[in-house]
Design an enzyme around this catalytic site. Structure first.
Site, PDB file in Angstrom:
ATOM      1  N   SER A   8       0.906  -1.271   0.163  1.00 16.07           N
ATOM      2  CA  SER A   8       0.031   0.032   0.118  1.00 16.07           C
ATOM      3  C   SER A   8       1.024   1.200   0.016  1.00 16.07           C
ATOM      4  CB  SER A   8      -0.760   0.182   1.113  1.00 16.07           C
ATOM      5  OG  SER A   8      -1.527   1.440   1.323  1.00 16.07           O
ATOM      6  N   HIS A  33      -1.694  -1.638  -3.696  1.00  9.41           N
ATOM      7  CA  HIS A  33      -2.797  -1.323  -2.999  1.00  9.41           C
ATOM      8  C   HIS A  33      -2.932   0.038  -3.030  1.00  9.41           C
ATOM      9  CE1 HIS A  33      -5.698  -2.816  -0.056  1.00  9.41           C
ATOM     10  NE2 HIS A  33      -5.521  -1.798   0.544  1.00  9.41           N
ATOM     11  N   ASP A  35      -5.228   2.889  -1.075  1.00  9.76           N
ATOM     12  CA  ASP A  35      -6.059   3.037  -0.137  1.00  9.76           C
ATOM     13  C   ASP A  35      -6.761   4.465  -0.269  1.00  9.76           C
ATOM     14  OD1 ASP A  35      -5.994   0.814   1.859  1.00  9.76           O
ATOM     15  OD2 ASP A  35      -3.935   1.249   2.197  1.00  9.76           O
ATOM     16  N   MET A  37      -9.294   7.157   1.267  1.00  8.50           N
ATOM     17  CA  MET A  37     -10.202   7.378   2.349  1.00  8.50           C
ATOM     18  C   MET A  37     -10.605   8.854   2.105  1.00  8.50           C
ATOM     19  SD  MET A  37      -7.387   6.036   5.317  1.00  8.50           S
ATOM     20  CE  MET A  37      -6.362   4.478   5.143  1.00  8.50           C
ATOM     21  N   HIS A  66      -8.997   0.100  -2.913  1.00  8.24           N
ATOM     22  CA  HIS A  66      -9.460  -0.005  -1.723  1.00  8.24           C
ATOM     23  C   HIS A  66     -10.219   1.015  -1.369  1.00  8.24           C
ATOM     24  CE1 HIS A  66      -9.294  -1.132   2.956  1.00  8.24           C
ATOM     25  NE2 HIS A  66     -10.689  -1.289   2.558  1.00  8.24           N
ATOM     26  N   MET A  68     -12.214   3.305   1.097  1.00  9.45           N
ATOM     27  CA  MET A  68     -12.770   3.404   2.474  1.00  9.45           C
ATOM     28  C   MET A  68     -13.756   4.814   2.272  1.00  9.45           C
ATOM     29  SD  MET A  68      -9.571   1.908   4.359  1.00  9.45           S
ATOM     30  CE  MET A  68      -8.599   2.218   2.762  1.00  9.45           C
ATOM     31  N   MET A 137     -10.614  -7.071   6.719  1.00  8.53           N
ATOM     32  CA  MET A 137      -9.652  -5.865   7.501  1.00  8.53           C
ATOM     33  C   MET A 137      -9.139  -6.528   8.636  1.00  8.53           C
ATOM     34  SD  MET A 137      -9.656  -3.320   5.721  1.00  8.53           S
ATOM     35  CE  MET A 137      -8.678  -2.399   6.691  1.00  8.53           C
ATOM     36  N   GLY A 142      -8.231   3.225   8.346  1.00  4.90           N
ATOM     37  CA  GLY A 142      -8.202   4.562   8.535  1.00  4.90           C
ATOM     38  C   GLY A 142      -6.659   4.896   8.659  1.00  4.90           C
ATOM     39  N   PHE A 143      -5.772   3.849   9.215  1.00  4.73           N
ATOM     40  CA  PHE A 143      -4.131   4.310   9.244  1.00  4.73           C
ATOM     41  C   PHE A 143      -3.423   3.262   9.167  1.00  4.73           C
ATOM     42  CE2 PHE A 143      -7.073   6.781  12.081  1.00  4.73           C
ATOM     43  CZ  PHE A 143      -6.606   8.215  11.652  1.00  4.73           C
ATOM     44  N   SER A 144      -2.309   3.374   8.712  1.00  2.00           N
ATOM     45  CA  SER A 144      -1.352   2.211   8.456  1.00  2.00           C
ATOM     46  C   SER A 144      -0.512   2.058   9.991  1.00  2.00           C
ATOM     47  CB  SER A 144      -0.279   2.381   7.198  1.00  2.00           C
ATOM     48  OG  SER A 144       0.523   3.567   7.488  1.00  2.00           O
ATOM     49  N   GLY A 145       0.195   1.165  10.063  1.00  2.99           N
ATOM     50  CA  GLY A 145       0.967   0.965  11.211  1.00  2.99           C
ATOM     51  C   GLY A 145       0.389   0.607  12.510  1.00  2.99           C
ATOM     52  N   ASP A 175      -5.650  -7.140   5.096  1.00  6.39           N
ATOM     53  CA  ASP A 175      -5.141  -5.899   5.165  1.00  6.39           C
ATOM     54  C   ASP A 175      -5.055  -5.205   6.564  1.00  6.39           C
ATOM     55  OD1 ASP A 175      -4.318  -3.335   4.542  1.00  6.39           O
ATOM     56  OD2 ASP A 175      -6.520  -2.772   3.354  1.00  6.39           O
ATOM     57  N   GLY A 176      -4.037  -5.046   6.994  1.00  5.90           N
ATOM     58  CA  GLY A 176      -3.685  -4.341   8.407  1.00  5.90           C
ATOM     59  C   GLY A 176      -2.574  -4.989   9.086  1.00  5.90           C
ATOM     60  N   GLY A 197       1.466  -2.208   4.114  1.00  2.00           N
ATOM     61  CA  GLY A 197       1.940  -0.513   4.162  1.00  2.00           C
ATOM     62  C   GLY A 197       3.498  -0.680   4.804  1.00  2.00           C
ATOM     63  N   SER A 198       3.437  -0.693   6.219  1.00  5.91           N
ATOM     64  CA  SER A 198       4.581  -0.241   6.942  1.00  5.91           C
ATOM     65  C   SER A 198       5.804  -1.566   6.601  1.00  5.91           C
ATOM     66  CB  SER A 198       4.405   0.012   8.479  1.00  5.91           C
ATOM     67  OG  SER A 198       2.897   0.182   8.643  1.00  5.91           O
TER      68      SER A 198
HETATM   69  C1  DX5 Z   1      -6.084   0.797   6.605  1.00  9.50           C
HETATM   70  C2  DX5 Z   1      -5.713   0.205   5.088  1.00  9.50           C
HETATM   71  C3  DX5 Z   1      -4.492  -0.543   4.951  1.00  9.50           C
HETATM   72  C4  DX5 Z   1      -3.363  -0.028   5.858  1.00  9.50           C
HETATM   73  C5  DX5 Z   1      -2.257  -1.231   5.548  1.00  9.50           C
HETATM   74  O1  DX5 Z   1      -6.829   1.559   6.587  1.00  9.50           O
HETATM   75  O2  DX5 Z   1      -6.341  -0.041   4.313  1.00  9.50           O
HETATM   76  O3  DX5 Z   1      -4.008  -0.603   3.633  1.00  9.50           O
HETATM   77  O4  DX5 Z   1      -3.161   1.200   5.804  1.00  9.50           O
HETATM   78  O5  DX5 Z   1      -0.782  -0.623   6.425  1.00  9.50           O
HETATM   79  P1  DX5 Z   1      -0.153  -1.430   7.436  1.00  9.50           P
HETATM   80  O6  DX5 Z   1       0.416  -2.631   6.728  1.00  9.50           O
HETATM   81  O7  DX5 Z   1       0.951  -0.581   7.966  1.00  9.50           O
HETATM   82  O8  DX5 Z   1      -1.079  -1.949   8.584  1.00  9.50           O
HETATM   83 ZN    ZN Z   2      -6.325  -1.126   2.398  1.00  9.77          ZN
END
Ligand code: DX5
Ligand code: ZN
Length: 218
Positions: A8, A33, A35, A37, A66, A68, A137, A142-145, A175-176, A197-198
């Site tokens: 992502s 990916h 994201d 938002m 994706h 959201m 999910m 909402g957030f990565s990490g 995802d996540g 993501g991270s």
């Molecule tokens: C969360 C996103 C994910 C997320 C992935 O809302 O849909 O794609 O950012 O990030 P990591 O792998 O860091 O959880």
């Molecule tokens: Zn995602």
């Protein structure tokens, strides 16, 4: 183990996006990916179809979009035209999922359904015959990490069982919180696509490559 990765770009360095995307291109079986938002369905804002269209010009990797966002039905066409290959939306955002899935297919794209950690598998059972991808999910969107929620494993297993018993063909994507510690259990539960993501963008590429290649050799 045979699986796709879907890094992502939410966790990438946007001031050097082309270079970041080249890191994904060294892998086989890889998607990007995206994201999306809207600051409404989730408490964060990323980017829209304009950026997706720009990114489309610099890579041939399949786009795993994706959504959201609220009112996904109003936006699927724009994201299809911007170059998405898979378009996934949330079951929590609509009471007419079949209408949206049909619309995505008519646009010539693959369609996916996603659901949050607090939403049960049962809520998507009726749409399973129509989808190309189910995005589980494993964090609140909402957030990565964020940290992986381990009850997602039971959901992946349930989906895998249903897929086998009913003869469905959808990919199971997760995802996540996917990293070197959680990946193996997700794959053992039956996942086909690992969104990351991270883990992908905040580690050295050689480390990421090693972890993924080791798993692929199993
Ligand atoms: C969360 C996103 C994910 C997320 C992935 O809302 O849909 O794609 O950012 O990030 P990591 O792998 O860091 O959880
Ligand atoms: Zn995602």
């Amino acid at each position: 183990m045979n699986f796709y990765i879907s890094p992502s770009i939410i966790a990438a360095n946007f001031t050097n996006l082309k270079k970041e995307i080249e890191k994904i291109e060294v892998f086989d079986q890889a998607f990007i990916h995206l994201d999306i938002m809207d600051g409404n369905f989730v408490p964060n804002i990323t980017f829209g179809p304009f950026i997706v269209e720009q990114v489309r010009k610099i890579t041939n990797l399949p786009f795993d979009t994706h959504l959201m966002i609220k009112n996904p039905n109003d936006f699927v066409e724009e994201f299809a035209l911007a170059g998405s290959d898979y378009i996934t939306f949330h079951i929590e955002e609509t009471v007419f999922p079949l209408r949206i899935l049909t619309k995505i297919k008519k646009l010539g794209k693959k369609c996916g359904i996603s659901f949050n950690p607090a939403t049960p598998v049962e809520s998507i059972v009726e749409v399973l015959p129509y989808v190309d991808m189910v995005l589980v999910m494993s964090v609140e969107p909402g957030f990565s990490g964020q940290e992986f929620i381990s009850s997602s494993l039971t959901k992946i297993e349930k989906l895998n069982e249903l897929r086998k018993s009913k003869g469905y063909n959808f990919l199971i994507s997760v995802d996540g919180g996917i990293n070197e510690k959680t990946m193996r259990s997700v794959l053992d539960a039956g996942a086909d696509v690992l969104v990351m993501g991270s883990f992908f963008f905040k580690n050295d590429l050689s480390f990421v490559r090693g972890v993924i290649e080791n798993l692929r050799q199993l």
